[in-house]
Design an enzyme around this catalytic site. Structure first.
Site, PDB file in Angstrom:
ATOM      1  N   GLY A   1       0.786  -1.017  -0.013  1.00 44.19           N
ATOM      2  CA  GLY A   1       0.098  -0.145  -0.072  1.00 44.19           C
ATOM      3  C   GLY A   1       0.662   0.926  -0.040  1.00 44.19           C
ATOM      4  O   GLY A   1       2.002   1.093   0.061  1.00 44.19           O
ATOM      5  N   SER A   2       0.173   2.431   0.077  1.00 42.28           N
ATOM      6  CA  SER A   2       1.210   3.603  -0.049  1.00 42.28           C
ATOM      7  C   SER A   2       2.225   3.779   1.107  1.00 42.28           C
ATOM      8  O   SER A   2       3.100   4.148   0.882  1.00 42.28           O
ATOM      9  CB  SER A   2       0.234   4.692  -0.161  1.00 42.28           C
TER      10      SER A   2
ATOM     11  N   GLU B   1       3.890   1.433   2.359  1.00 42.02           N
ATOM     12  CA  GLU B   1       4.967   0.812   2.445  1.00 42.02           C
ATOM     13  C   GLU B   1       6.033   0.890   1.116  1.00 42.02           C
ATOM     14  O   GLU B   1       6.897   0.434   1.044  1.00 42.02           O
ATOM     15  CB  GLU B   1       4.504  -0.885   2.268  1.00 42.02           C
TER      16      GLU B   1
ATOM     17  N   GLU C   1      -4.036 -10.548   2.357  1.00 39.17           N
ATOM     18  CA  GLU C   1      -2.822 -10.535   3.109  1.00 39.17           C
ATOM     19  C   GLU C   1      -2.634 -11.909   3.992  1.00 39.17           C
ATOM     20  O   GLU C   1      -1.677 -12.380   4.551  1.00 39.17           O
ATOM     21  CB  GLU C   1      -3.021  -9.573   4.428  1.00 39.17           C
TER      22      GLU C   1
ATOM     23  N   HIS D   1       0.073  -4.011   4.388  1.00 40.00           N
ATOM     24  CA  HIS D   1      -0.293  -2.548   4.724  1.00 40.00           C
ATOM     25  C   HIS D   1      -0.704  -2.223   6.135  1.00 40.00           C
ATOM     26  O   HIS D   1      -1.254  -2.922   6.724  1.00 40.00           O
ATOM     27  CB  HIS D   1      -1.600  -2.479   3.599  1.00 40.00           C
TER      28      HIS D   1
ATOM     29  N   HIS E   1     -10.417 -30.415  21.562  1.00 42.09           N
ATOM     30  CA  HIS E   1     -10.889 -29.876  20.749  1.00 42.09           C
ATOM     31  C   HIS E   1     -12.496 -29.569  21.552  1.00 42.09           C
ATOM     32  O   HIS E   1     -13.495 -28.688  21.131  1.00 42.09           O
ATOM     33  CB  HIS E   1     -10.939 -30.342  19.436  1.00 42.09           C
TER      34      HIS E   1
ATOM     35  N   GLY F   1      -6.290 -24.894  13.706  1.00 46.82           N
ATOM     36  CA  GLY F   1      -7.611 -25.035  13.241  1.00 46.82           C
ATOM     37  C   GLY F   1      -8.188 -24.105  12.351  1.00 46.82           C
ATOM     38  O   GLY F   1      -9.330 -24.231  12.110  1.00 46.82           O
TER      39      GLY F   1
HETATM   40  C1  LIG Z   1     -11.139 -19.719   9.806  1.00 52.11           C
HETATM   41  C2  LIG Z   1     -12.177 -20.570  10.143  1.00 52.11           C
HETATM   42  N1  LIG Z   1     -13.426 -20.480   9.951  1.00 52.11           N
HETATM   43  C3  LIG Z   1     -14.336 -21.245  10.388  1.00 52.11           C
HETATM   44  C4  LIG Z   1     -13.798 -22.603  10.625  1.00 52.11           C
HETATM   45  C5  LIG Z   1     -14.809 -23.661  11.436  1.00 52.11           C
HETATM   46  N2  LIG Z   1     -14.956 -24.966  10.556  1.00 52.11           N
HETATM   47  C6  LIG Z   1     -14.226 -25.889  11.064  1.00 52.11           C
HETATM   48  S1  LIG Z   1     -14.373 -27.283  10.020  1.00 52.11           S
HETATM   49  C7  LIG Z   1     -15.175 -26.372   8.955  1.00 52.11           C
HETATM   50  C8  LIG Z   1     -15.742 -26.953   7.561  1.00 52.11           C
HETATM   51  C9  LIG Z   1     -14.747 -27.130   6.602  1.00 52.11           C
HETATM   52  O1  LIG Z   1     -15.311 -27.438   5.452  1.00 52.11           O
HETATM   53  P1  LIG Z   1     -14.539 -28.207   4.283  1.00 52.11           P
HETATM   54  O2  LIG Z   1     -13.039 -27.764   3.977  1.00 52.11           O
HETATM   55  O3  LIG Z   1     -15.504 -28.366   2.883  1.00 52.11           O
HETATM   56  O4  LIG Z   1     -14.234 -29.529   4.802  1.00 52.11           O
HETATM   57  P2  LIG Z   1     -15.405 -30.847   5.119  1.00 52.11           P
HETATM   58  O5  LIG Z   1     -15.827 -30.384   6.557  1.00 52.11           O
HETATM   59  O6  LIG Z   1     -16.537 -31.048   4.246  1.00 52.11           O
HETATM   60  O7  LIG Z   1     -14.325 -31.902   5.203  1.00 52.11           O
HETATM   61  C10 LIG Z   1     -15.463 -24.991   9.241  1.00 52.11           C
HETATM   62  C11 LIG Z   1     -16.038 -24.083   8.494  1.00 52.11           C
HETATM   63  C12 LIG Z   1     -12.358 -22.891  11.164  1.00 52.11           C
HETATM   64  N3  LIG Z   1     -11.991 -23.986  11.357  1.00 52.11           N
HETATM   65  N4  LIG Z   1     -11.702 -21.851  10.435  1.00 52.11           N
END
Ligand SMILES: Cc1ncc(C[n+]2csc(CCOP(=O)(O)OP(=O)(O)O)c2C)c(N)n1
Ligand SMILES: [Mg+2]
Length: 494
Positions: free
Chosen positions: A34-35, A37, A56, A79, A252, A370
């Site tokens: 961006g500007s 940087e 990003e 940025h 988890h 995750g």
């Molecule tokens: C940034 C983010 N947003 C939301 C989630 C919640 N989440 C965990 S698993 C999942 C589904 C992923 O879907 P896909 O890649 O199609 O895999 P599938 O579950 O169908 O195997 C989501 C949205 C996350 N882990 N990270």
């Protein structure tokens, strides 16, 4: 004021910083500019390469993959405020991955900061906290190279991780003194008394919870679940649990009761002092893993013991239906030797463990946080670091969409990455979680009408659509054979 200066200063902050990067062996810069940087890139040196990301999060995740594959810090330029803000999910993941990064973001010119200018980042150094190991906006322009050097050394000290430096736009052209690159020994050697206590018993139970172990090894037993009760059940019957650096207590879901089986002892070697502090049970030696294990091996000979039962190999799946298990089995059969797997396909992870065993030390990457959106750009960063090796990204259709712009960068750099999209048309992992929580219906989990081949083609990447098992092998062979351009294979699974 400057009476003590003996010789004339001829180099700018920018020159000094690029000299440091050269000394550190980090001549690839990932970013989205961006500007505020642009002056950093005045007279951009020929021995550096700039990897443009169109968002990003993509820049940070590419740098994360690159840093892990090169075992050196990745340099990222973002940025001010908004660019850093877009990247924060990826910064969180880099922190959990222990990926060393030096993230530099722009800031407005120092002289106008009192007037809250356009693009001003207020309390800039606080913005990425707590997911950076160190963060600063230097007090003076002349302090920028020193700050970047410190950010580098801090990022590289175990446990490795991202650091952040906010640099006002007018700093880059200022003259400043050189900063000598330094060598820092960052190996923490475990307390010998604790290690001796651990060594006495290690050989009694060769059962570790760590996933980064050759999965075809006769002693490999499988994967612990991120679930307290399941861990206790898996480890039942053992009286000693030795943990080598593994995040064994990454839960988890909520769980209750004991963390390890009744009567068992847990001994842990770990390089992260904070993990040693919060681990709920056991004795922990804070140590660099390599030296810790070496110290253990130097200890007394183990008592002989019988090997545990071998894991049963998974039966072959037929291609009658195109399931994720069949897809992963065929990837395992057809992939080139030495290829690298990058996984981000949550509900297919189990099938991957069953049908696509990981046996190479540097053959597998996934995110430790995750946070989805890491896999696609990380695969690109790894391919930039390892141009001779085939990188295969296994992505869910949901996961594939968080950072789909990464495809464009892969095409621009002619990287022969294979992106396999496991298209089940939903967030299957969340549908499963919905059942776990007793939901009748889980809203926000259907993903109809996404055309990944069109998304690929729109960014200069060849897309192959596979609807049936009979077309799968040929599509995978075509993609794996392409060394000079990325290929996306969209596989509709049942
Ligand atoms: C940034 C983010 N947003 C939301 C989630 C919640 N989440 C965990 S698993 C999942 C589904 C992923 O879907 P896909 O890649 O199609 O895999 P599938 O579950 O169908 O195997 C989501 C949205 C996350 N882990 N990270
Ligand atoms: Mg899906």
């Amino acid at each position: 004021m400057s009476g003590h200066r003996s010789s004339k200063i001829e180099k700018t902050v920018r020159d000094r910083v690029f000299d440091l990067f050269r000394a550190f062996g980090t001549t690839t810069i990932f970013g989205n500019p961006g500007s505020t940087e642009l002056p950093m890139f005045r007279d951009f040196p020929d021995d550096f390469r700039y990897v443009l990301a169109l968002q990003e999060m993509v820049a940070v995740s590419m740098a994360d993959g690159y840093a892990q594959a090169t075992r050196n810090a990745g340099v990222v330029n973002l940025h001010s405020a908004t660019g850093l803000g877009h990247s924060l999910g990826a910064v969180f993941t880099a922190y959990k991955n222990q990926a060393p990064l030096v993230i530099i973001a722009g800031q407005q010119a120092r002289s106008i900061l009192p007037y809250e200018p356009f693009l001003y980042a207020e309390r800039a150094s606080e913005f990425p906290r707590p997911y950076v190991k160190w963060s600063v906006e230097p007090a003076r322009a002349e302090d920028v190279p020193t700050a970047i050097a410190r950010a580098y050394y801090t990022a590289m000290q175990p446990p490795r991780g991202p650091t952040f430096v906010s640099v006002p736009v007018d700093d880059w052209d200022r003259l400043c003194e050189p900063v000598e690159p330094r060598r820092i020994g960052a190996t923490v050697r475990g307390d010998p008394e604790l290690l001796a206590e651990i060594a006495e018993a290690v050989w009694a139970a060769p059962n570790s919870g760590r996933n980064s172990f050759p999965e075809d090894h006769p002693l490999f037993r499988g994967f612990l679940a991120a679930d307290r009760e399941k861990i206790v059940a898996s480890l039942a019957g053992h009286d000693l649990i030795v943990v080598l650096g593994a995040p064994v207590f990454t839960y988890h879901v909520e769980g209750f009761g004991r963390h390890i089986p009744e009567g068992a002892r847990l001994l842990q070697l770990i390089d992260d002092p904070s993990v040693a502090a919060w681990a709920p049970v056991g004795t922990a030696a804070v140590t660099n893993l390599k030296s810790g294990i070496r110290d253990l091996l130097g200890g007394p000979e183990p008592r002989p013991r019988s090997a545990p039962e071998r894991r049963m190999p998974s039966p072959r799946v037929s291609g009658l239906g195109l399931t994720d298990a069949y897809l992963l089995q065929q990837v395992a059969l057809l992939r080139p030797a030495g290829s690298v797997i990058v996984e981000e396909a949550p509900s297919s992870r189990g099938a991957m463990h069953d049908y696509l065993p990981i046996v190479d030390r540097d053959g597998f990457y996934t995110c430790a946080s995750g946070g989805l959106g890491h896999g696609l750009p990380a695969a690109i960063g790894i391919a930039l670091a390892r141009p001779r090796d085939k990188v295969i990204a296994l992505l869910g259709d949901g996961s594939g969409m968080y950072a789909i712009q990464g495809l464009w960068t892969a095409a621009q750099f002619g990287l022969g990455v294979t992106f396999v999209i496991i298209k089940n048309r939903r967030y299957e992992a969340l549908v499963n979680f919905g059942r776990y929580f007793g939901l009748q219906r889980t809203v926000g989990t259907e993903l109809p009408d996404i055309d990944f081949c069109a998304l690929a083609q729109g960014q200069g990447v060849e897309g192959i659509s596979v609807d049936g098992a009979d077309a799968l092998d040929e599509a995978l062979r075509t993609a794996f054979a392409n060394q000079t351009a990325p290929t996306l294979v969209e596989v509709a699974v049942d």
